[in-house]
Design a protein around this motif. Sequence first.
Motif, PDB file in Angstrom:
ATOM      1  N   PRO A 115      -3.458  50.563 146.300  1.00  0.00           N
ATOM      2  CA  PRO A 115      -3.109  51.300 145.103  1.00  0.00           C
ATOM      3  C   PRO A 115      -3.344  50.049 143.861  1.00  0.00           C
ATOM      4  O   PRO A 115      -3.762  50.445 142.833  1.00  0.00           O
ATOM      5  CB  PRO A 115      -1.193  51.008 145.184  1.00  0.00           C
ATOM      6  CG  PRO A 115      -1.598  51.683 146.759  1.00  0.00           C
ATOM      7  CD  PRO A 115      -2.515  50.737 147.483  1.00  0.00           C
ATOM      8  N   GLU A 119      -6.076  49.964 140.902  1.00  0.00           N
ATOM      9  CA  GLU A 119      -4.999  49.847 139.061  1.00  0.00           C
ATOM     10  C   GLU A 119      -5.869  48.713 138.402  1.00  0.00           C
ATOM     11  O   GLU A 119      -5.355  48.155 137.596  1.00  0.00           O
ATOM     12  CB  GLU A 119      -3.784  49.854 139.215  1.00  0.00           C
ATOM     13  CG  GLU A 119      -2.815  50.707 139.550  1.00  0.00           C
ATOM     14  CD  GLU A 119      -1.417  50.735 140.115  1.00  0.00           C
ATOM     15  OE1 GLU A 119      -0.987  50.042 139.750  1.00  0.00           O
ATOM     16  OE2 GLU A 119      -1.016  52.017 140.055  1.00  0.00           O
ATOM     17  N   ARG A 126      -2.170  41.626 144.257  1.00  0.00           N
ATOM     18  CA  ARG A 126      -2.422  43.066 145.280  1.00  0.00           C
ATOM     19  C   ARG A 126      -2.097  41.989 146.768  1.00  0.00           C
ATOM     20  O   ARG A 126      -1.375  42.343 147.386  1.00  0.00           O
ATOM     21  CB  ARG A 126      -2.988  43.754 144.668  1.00  0.00           C
ATOM     22  CG  ARG A 126      -4.382  43.400 145.497  1.00  0.00           C
ATOM     23  CD  ARG A 126      -5.659  44.283 145.051  1.00  0.00           C
ATOM     24  NE  ARG A 126      -6.987  44.027 145.982  1.00  0.00           N
ATOM     25  CZ  ARG A 126      -7.835  44.183 145.525  1.00  0.00           C
ATOM     26  NH1 ARG A 126      -8.340  43.983 143.710  1.00  0.00           N
ATOM     27  NH2 ARG A 126      -9.529  43.683 145.662  1.00  0.00           N
ATOM     28  N   ARG A 162       2.400  50.328 152.010  1.00  0.00           N
ATOM     29  CA  ARG A 162       1.723  50.430 150.618  1.00  0.00           C
ATOM     30  C   ARG A 162       2.203  51.109 149.331  1.00  0.00           C
ATOM     31  O   ARG A 162       2.082  50.659 148.022  1.00  0.00           O
ATOM     32  CB  ARG A 162       0.389  51.798 151.056  1.00  0.00           C
ATOM     33  CG  ARG A 162      -0.325  52.223 149.556  1.00  0.00           C
ATOM     34  CD  ARG A 162      -1.950  53.281 150.857  1.00  0.00           C
ATOM     35  NE  ARG A 162      -1.172  54.325 151.125  1.00  0.00           N
ATOM     36  CZ  ARG A 162      -1.449  55.455 151.597  1.00  0.00           C
ATOM     37  NH1 ARG A 162      -2.636  55.080 152.029  1.00  0.00           N
ATOM     38  NH2 ARG A 162      -1.242  56.662 152.334  1.00  0.00           N
ATOM     39  N   ALA A 163       3.056  52.148 149.545  1.00  0.00           N
ATOM     40  CA  ALA A 163       4.031  52.360 148.937  1.00  0.00           C
ATOM     41  C   ALA A 163       5.058  51.543 147.825  1.00  0.00           C
ATOM     42  O   ALA A 163       5.162  51.410 146.809  1.00  0.00           O
ATOM     43  CB  ALA A 163       5.063  53.735 148.789  1.00  0.00           C
ATOM     44  N   SER A 166       3.447  49.266 145.034  1.00  0.00           N
ATOM     45  CA  SER A 166       4.441  49.286 143.492  1.00  0.00           C
ATOM     46  C   SER A 166       5.635  49.240 143.029  1.00  0.00           C
ATOM     47  O   SER A 166       6.273  49.248 142.259  1.00  0.00           O
ATOM     48  CB  SER A 166       4.301  51.141 142.982  1.00  0.00           C
ATOM     49  OG  SER A 166       5.070  51.250 144.136  1.00  0.00           O
TER      50      SER A 166
END
Length: 270
Positions: A115, A119, A126, A162-163, A166
């Motif tokens: 992700p 972005e 990251r 992964r979620a 954010s």
Amino acid sequence: MSATVSTAPARSGRDSYTTAERDEPGPALSFDHVTLTFGNGTTAVADIDIAVRSGEFVSLVGPSGCGKSTLLRLAAGFEEPTAGTVGVGTRRLGYVFQESTLLPWRSVRQNVELPGELEGVDKATRRAAAADAIERVGLAGFEKHKPAQLSGGMRMRASIARALTSRPELFLFDEPFGALDEITRQRLNEEVSTLFRRDGFAGVFVTHSVGEAVFLSTRVVVLTGQPGRVTADIPVPFDFPRTPELRYTPEFARLCAEVSAALRGQEAAA
């Protein structure tokens, strides 16, 4: 009736999205008289009224085909309501699907970084976010493994990690543990509960398991058969953290029985 999806500033480029302006913090997610009818004439959900605030974890249960996953898709902007308003009070949204949806040619770390990569987040930032998320879901040491080298439970952990990159304020879970064995499922329930307690996000969790719903949630919302309508909204009073032993208490059994009775009523009506 008109249909509206409102969200925080700059949430999406979709023309149908508007900015939610509030003097006080509102719900992280709200459905206000929401109905969705597909092009073939099938009404998935009808007149749904639900609000979920930060620090609430709401599970959706109901008969198959009652629109539980549809509500998550509405919240994420994948579908638009035919009538009513879907309000999303944050741009920071996490979504965990029924399948882990990991890219098989990428390692755990590379999947978790994806992700941020999409972005345009710089590599160092990251990578640090991915390392933190991997640590939090208990996958430290497996960063270089490919999905095929992981168990089903570990793949779901990677999907959750992964979620997490954010830092979601609204976290949507679409029956992520339904295909796992009971021991792994209970362990992941406990890990999700720990993440919720630490981060205080608003959580919405779709499941067919009454025990899972009661263990995880601050509220359990029961939907009718198609078209899905809210037939019960049951508070869960247990404090956090919740230990595995909670599942064997009389109070837990009583709440499971209450949710099950609401479900049985809907199945009989269907």
